[in-house]
Design a protein around this motif. Structure first.
Motif, mmCIF file in Angstrom:
data_model
loop_
_atom_site.group_PDB
_atom_site.id
_atom_site.type_symbol
_atom_site.label_atom_id
_atom_site.label_comp_id
_atom_site.label_asym_id
_atom_site.label_seq_id
_atom_site.Cartn_x
_atom_site.Cartn_y
_atom_site.Cartn_z
ATOM 1 N N ASP A 258 0.826 -1.197 0.000
ATOM 2 C CA ASP A 258 0.000 0.000 0.000
ATOM 3 C C ASP A 258 0.870 1.261 0.000
ATOM 4 O OD1 ASP A 258 -2.338 -1.617 0.419
ATOM 5 O OD2 ASP A 258 -1.856 -1.692 2.553
ATOM 6 N N GLN A 259 0.220 2.406 -0.139
ATOM 7 C CA GLN A 259 0.697 3.733 0.242
ATOM 8 C C GLN A 259 1.956 4.214 -0.477
ATOM 9 O OE1 GLN A 259 0.483 2.528 4.475
ATOM 10 N NE2 GLN A 259 -0.849 4.303 4.755
ATOM 11 N N LEU A 260 2.038 3.955 -1.770
ATOM 12 C CA LEU A 260 3.148 4.515 -2.541
ATOM 13 C C LEU A 260 3.068 6.045 -2.565
ATOM 14 C CD1 LEU A 260 3.308 1.966 -5.480
ATOM 15 C CD2 LEU A 260 5.163 2.460 -3.867
ATOM 16 N N PHE A 261 1.881 6.589 -2.770
ATOM 17 C CA PHE A 261 1.736 8.045 -2.776
ATOM 18 C C PHE A 261 1.841 8.619 -1.372
ATOM 19 C CE2 PHE A 261 -1.385 11.539 -2.154
ATOM 20 C CZ PHE A 261 -0.662 12.551 -2.762
ATOM 21 N N ASN A 273 -0.722 5.687 -7.458
ATOM 22 C CA ASN A 273 -1.009 4.851 -6.291
ATOM 23 C C ASN A 273 -2.269 4.015 -6.499
ATOM 24 O OD1 ASN A 273 -0.400 4.511 -3.144
ATOM 25 N ND2 ASN A 273 -2.611 4.680 -3.396
ATOM 26 N N ASP A 274 -3.263 4.583 -7.207
ATOM 27 C CA ASP A 274 -4.497 3.846 -7.474
ATOM 28 C C ASP A 274 -4.250 2.597 -8.315
ATOM 29 O OD1 ASP A 274 -6.003 5.646 -6.058
ATOM 30 O OD2 ASP A 274 -6.949 6.570 -7.808
ATOM 31 N N GLU A 275 -3.201 2.600 -9.133
ATOM 32 C CA GLU A 275 -2.963 1.509 -10.074
ATOM 33 C C GLU A 275 -1.738 0.669 -9.742
ATOM 34 O OE1 GLU A 275 -5.301 0.921 -12.123
ATOM 35 O OE2 GLU A 275 -6.360 2.809 -11.719
ATOM 36 N N ALA A 333 -4.657 -3.139 -8.763
ATOM 37 C CA ALA A 333 -4.106 -2.817 -7.444
ATOM 38 C C ALA A 333 -5.189 -2.690 -6.379
ATOM 39 C CB ALA A 333 -3.321 -1.507 -7.530
ATOM 40 N N HIS A 334 -4.841 -3.125 -5.185
ATOM 41 C CA HIS A 334 -5.629 -2.898 -3.969
ATOM 42 C C HIS A 334 -6.990 -3.584 -3.951
ATOM 43 C CE1 HIS A 334 -2.450 -0.033 -3.320
ATOM 44 N NE2 HIS A 334 -2.859 0.746 -4.304
ATOM 45 N N TRP A 335 -7.162 -4.612 -4.774
ATOM 46 C CA TRP A 335 -8.424 -5.349 -4.739
ATOM 47 C C TRP A 335 -8.486 -6.311 -3.551
ATOM 48 C CZ3 TRP A 335 -10.845 -7.158 -10.004
ATOM 49 C CH2 TRP A 335 -11.205 -6.031 -10.756
ATOM 50 N N ALA A 336 -7.366 -6.695 -2.986
ATOM 51 C CA ALA A 336 -7.290 -7.520 -1.778
ATOM 52 C C ALA A 336 -7.809 -8.948 -1.984
ATOM 53 C CB ALA A 336 -8.027 -6.863 -0.611
#
Length: 438
Positions: A258-261, A273-275, A333-336
């Motif tokens: 997570d949390q690249l931005f 970050n969203d992608e 990204a971030h679909w978990a």
């Protein structure tokens, strides 16, 4: 035959759970086993498929509801369903759940909790029910005709690390091996976890005991983590894990970082970050290294890149990342990803046979939240063969509204080839069947 009303089903569930609170009744699970689900006529589908959308020809039956914290699922040959349940601050303590539809009308009218451990992973192998608690893996012996296993569980592996990504996914190969996914303690192995511009530990010390998959003897009690073999490493949180019999190896779908931005705004925008990064499906041959925390996967570029904690800016691969395992499928990204199932049944159309279903829990580290679905990946010859597609959707009509969201977290196949899907936000279990009707 008509479906029970929700109030009737809820009342039956409350009565069953109340009986558990008073202490287990050794005879409570001795009700006659139902007609095996593979021979019972399919009950009518729930109007509106219980709130989800499915491809043409499929429909869903709400098998159970309001089972707070229900995680992974396993289904016995007679159609009894077993669910792992994680403990919650605002709900019941963790446990396993046993569910039976005694009259084959589609919903579970007999529901009983057993055990006192909270966890996620659950599998049936022969006469044994394995349960992946956060700090150990235990098993109960299942008795013919008895819904709830009697007695205390046998500890197979104890003392597993907790904190951070504590949930344990488990997979059994049917040959005496137990694979356990142990998630990372941190987001990206920073010196100060999830803090702005904090560098990564180098080397990352937690890789010795976390962020990987360990193999144990499935029949040997009282093992410690040190008794197992670190089968794969660099897998941040691969709780979606399943054995592939044809390939002779486990596969996993891992949560990306997570949390690249938020932590590295000088190198990454909020849109990036969203992608980034991909959620990765790995084929876990012995010794696989997925690259966490040093590298992450860029789905658009189709490659691993160096993480900012280790000097990367999202573009360079570097010597560290060029030999890390590539995903066999890269998801958004971030679909978990929370569970993985290879479909081995015959009641779904031929294109689904041998393919993979993945339950995605839904995002939080996105400006516009996504996920909250079950996808299908076609396989051929033991490898992905084509693009993934959303199979079941509608779990979160408004993803920003936490009260309306359902979050897919568990998958299992029934003896008749139906697909069970669990949601841990509001505790529903669906049984998806193929009718061919459009």
């Amino acid at each position: 035959m008509t479906m029970r009303t929700r109030s009737t089903a809820s009342a039956a569930l409350l009565l069953a759970l109340a009986a558990c609170a008073a202490g287990p009744d050794p005879d409570a699970g001795l009700a006659a086993a139902p007609t095996p689900a593979s021979r019972a006529p399919a009950p009518p589908c729930t109007p509106g498929n219980g709130g989800i959308t499915l491809p043409a020809g499929f429909c869903a039956i709400v098998f159970a509801d309001t089972l707070a914290g229900v995680r992974h699922l396993a289904v016995a040959p007679n159609g009894d369903v077993y669910a792992a349940r994680a403990g919650r601050r605002d709900g019941p303590a963790g446990s396993a759940l046993a569910l039976r539809d005694t009259d084959n009308d589609g919903d579970a009218d007999l529901v009983q909790a057993f055990g006192t451990l909270g966890g996620s992973g659950i599998e049936i192998a022969g006469d044994w029910l394995y349960f992946g608690a956060n700090d150990q893996v235990v098993r109960w012996r299942l008795q013919p005709g008895q819904l709830v296993p009697a007695g205390s569980p046998e500890v197979i592996v104890g003392g597993l690390p907790v904190g951070g990504h504590a949930a344990k996914g488990i997979a059994l190969d049917g040959r005496g091996n137990l694979f356990v996914s142990i998630g990372s303690r941190t987001n990206s192995c920073q010196v100060a976890d999830r803090q702005n511009a904090s560098p990564g530990e180098d080397p990352c010390q937690e890789l010795a005991v976390r962020a990987g998959v360990w193999r144990f003897d499935a029949n040997r009690p009282n093992q410690a983590q040190a008794d197992g073999e670190r089968w794969a490493t660099g897998i941040r949180n691969g709780m979606a894990i399943a054995w592939h019999a044809g390939e002779g190896v486990p596969f996993t779908v891992s949560h990306g970082r997570d949390q690249l931005f938020q932590n590295w705004g000088s190198s990454f925008t909020e849109a990036q970050n969203d992608e980034l990064p991909s959620e990765e499906m790995f084929r876990l041959a012995r010794g696989t290294d997925g690259g966490w925390p040093y590298c992450f996967h860029d789905r658009a570029a189709g490659r691993k890149v160096l993480a900012p904690e280790y000097g990367g800016d999202g573009r360079q691969v570097g010597g560290r990342c060029q030999d890390k395992a590539a995903p066999v499928v890269a998801f958004p990204a971030h679909w978990a990803p929370n569970d993985l199932l290879f479909y081995t049944g015959s009641s779904f159309p031929a294109r689904y046979r041998g393919g993979a279903f993945v339950a995605f829990h839904g995002s939080w580290n996105r400006t516009r939240q996504q996920g909250y679905n079950v996808v299908f990946v076609p396989f051929q010859g033991g490898r992905p063969a084509g693009q993934f597609e959303v199979f079941a959707d509608g779990f979160a009509p408004n993803p920003s509204d936490q009260q309306s969201r359902r979050r897919p977290t568990g998958l299992a196949m029934g003896p008749d080839g139906s697909l069970y899907v669990a949601d841990d936000a509001r505790g529903r279990i669906w049984r998806i069947v193929y009718t061919g009707q459009r």
